[in-house]
Design a protein around this motif. Sequence first.
Motif, mmCIF file in Angstrom:
data_model
loop_
_atom_site.group_PDB
_atom_site.id
_atom_site.type_symbol
_atom_site.label_atom_id
_atom_site.label_comp_id
_atom_site.label_asym_id
_atom_site.label_seq_id
_atom_site.Cartn_x
_atom_site.Cartn_y
_atom_site.Cartn_z
ATOM 1 N N SER A 137 -37.657 -108.892 56.477
ATOM 2 C CA SER A 137 -36.975 -108.268 55.337
ATOM 3 C C SER A 137 -37.635 -106.941 54.967
ATOM 4 C CB SER A 137 -36.931 -109.207 54.143
ATOM 5 O OG SER A 137 -38.217 -109.630 53.831
ATOM 6 N N PHE A 161 -34.692 -104.529 54.999
ATOM 7 C CA PHE A 161 -34.171 -104.267 53.658
ATOM 8 C C PHE A 161 -34.462 -102.830 53.237
ATOM 9 C CE2 PHE A 161 -33.514 -108.533 51.321
ATOM 10 C CZ PHE A 161 -32.667 -108.937 52.322
ATOM 11 N N MET A 219 -27.035 -103.571 47.071
ATOM 12 C CA MET A 219 -26.608 -104.769 46.332
ATOM 13 C C MET A 219 -27.254 -106.017 46.920
ATOM 14 S SD MET A 219 -22.666 -103.946 45.599
ATOM 15 C CE MET A 219 -22.419 -104.698 44.024
ATOM 16 N N LEU A 220 -27.315 -106.075 48.253
ATOM 17 C CA LEU A 220 -27.950 -107.209 48.926
ATOM 18 C C LEU A 220 -29.420 -107.306 48.538
ATOM 19 C CD1 LEU A 220 -27.070 -108.638 52.208
ATOM 20 C CD2 LEU A 220 -29.392 -107.861 52.178
ATOM 21 N N ALA A 248 -29.821 -108.294 44.752
ATOM 22 C CA ALA A 248 -29.493 -109.719 44.543
ATOM 23 C C ALA A 248 -30.635 -110.601 45.055
ATOM 24 C CB ALA A 248 -28.185 -110.069 45.224
ATOM 25 N N ALA A 249 -31.149 -110.283 46.253
ATOM 26 C CA ALA A 249 -32.237 -111.082 46.831
ATOM 27 C C ALA A 249 -33.485 -111.006 45.958
ATOM 28 C CB ALA A 249 -32.544 -110.604 48.242
ATOM 29 N N VAL A 263 -33.012 -112.998 42.663
ATOM 30 C CA VAL A 263 -33.069 -114.451 42.862
ATOM 31 C C VAL A 263 -34.499 -114.897 43.156
ATOM 32 C CG1 VAL A 263 -32.333 -116.330 44.388
ATOM 33 C CG2 VAL A 263 -30.664 -114.697 43.540
ATOM 34 N N MET A 264 -35.212 -114.122 43.984
ATOM 35 C CA MET A 264 -36.588 -114.514 44.335
ATOM 36 C C MET A 264 -37.511 -114.455 43.113
ATOM 37 S SD MET A 264 -37.410 -113.196 48.160
ATOM 38 C CE MET A 264 -36.581 -111.652 48.239
ATOM 39 N N VAL A 314 -26.205 -114.625 38.262
ATOM 40 C CA VAL A 314 -25.850 -114.180 39.621
ATOM 41 C C VAL A 314 -25.426 -115.376 40.472
ATOM 42 C CG1 VAL A 314 -26.825 -113.228 41.785
ATOM 43 C CG2 VAL A 314 -27.264 -112.087 39.618
#
Lengths: 206, 215
Positions: B127, B131, B140-141, B144-145, B148-149, B176
Amino acid sequence: MVETIGIWIAAILTLGIFSFLYKDNPFYKFCESLFVGVSAGYWFATTFWQVMMPKLVDNLAAGRWIYIIGGIFGILMLLRLFPKIGWISRWSLALVVGTTAGLYFTRYLVSNGMVQTENTIMPIFVTGNLPQTIGNLVIVVGTFCGLVYFFFSKEHKGTFGGFAKVGIWFIMVSFGASFGYTVMSRMSLLLGRLDYLFGTWLGLIK
Amino acid sequence: MRREVPLAITAIVGFTLIVVYFIPHPPFNHFRNFFEDLFFIVAAFAIWLGCLNLLKVNADRFYFKRKGWPFAIVVWFGFFLMVIVGFWDGRGFMNPGTTFYYLYDILYYPLNATMFSILAFFVASASYRAFRARNKEATMLLVAAMVVMLGRVPFGYYLSSWLPEGWRLGNITDWVMDFPQTAGQRAIMIGIALGIVSSSLRVLLGLERTFASGE
């Protein structure tokens, strides 16, 4: 004594797998090969006691001879090991493919298709609960636009392309969230192993 | 014979199960249980096929002294250890206190959990390289990741503890997961359902026959 030996073996094997983080080495290779063999043996014994016995042997023992068909198809599957007559195993494969196609046809149509659509078409406006209303709106718009993105029979241009673009945003957020969730689950496994090494094995964590 | 029989078996079994769904009364409902049992029996034999093939591959590796041949013995040892003990322990082989359960606890579980736990390092490294906020979608990906993490660990709570309740990272993560994530997943799930229905029909009608030809 037996328990202590078990803890030592588990700890040494854990270190063996972790040693791959430095580089590939014989200790890791040993643990990896043991894992492959133990996994195969585990599933071999498990399928025997949890599938073969209750579904095949017990049924035959109870006089339900129709289940011999399952045994025959199963043995045909094993013929794959012999190249000259391996083609017969396709009959067993056909049974698996047919069952999967027949079951999934209705199962996915109902659970993933109808139920998901039903859950999306809901009362959007919840009186006195603005966050829920906004959330419902996000779900409806996101699902619709996501489906538009998956529709490749029409070129993604103009208004249609705009919907598809919004759809890909939602899908990206979804992938990102799923990725984050996966990372966290792996982290929790890692913490579990470290807890085993420093707690159960070395006794440094009480 | 080689192609027609598999296609016939697939069509008979598949269409019977579809008909059974719409007529869930005797004798049709018995067909469903019967075919499901056959499926599980054949699937179990398929697992056995995989295990036997593993033994064959490793026997060849040992016999022809291919690279890493000593490890073939380890594979064989692990396999037969679990199988012999599993058969010896009988039907209650997975009950706590049995030798099989002990071996599961000291061999299978730690190896399995550690093997998957080291993926955390590889995912982190991948990542870091992949990333990059190159465009709107990638950003956005990434966001969001990250949300959440961070929202699932105490550090995330600590970072956003000064914010009012409802705007902290944990709350944003929940939002989310509950809404945009659900919307994206739902679109994917409905798409998968439509794909499975169409590919199942193709298989049952004999339009998709690669599994029967072995090509």
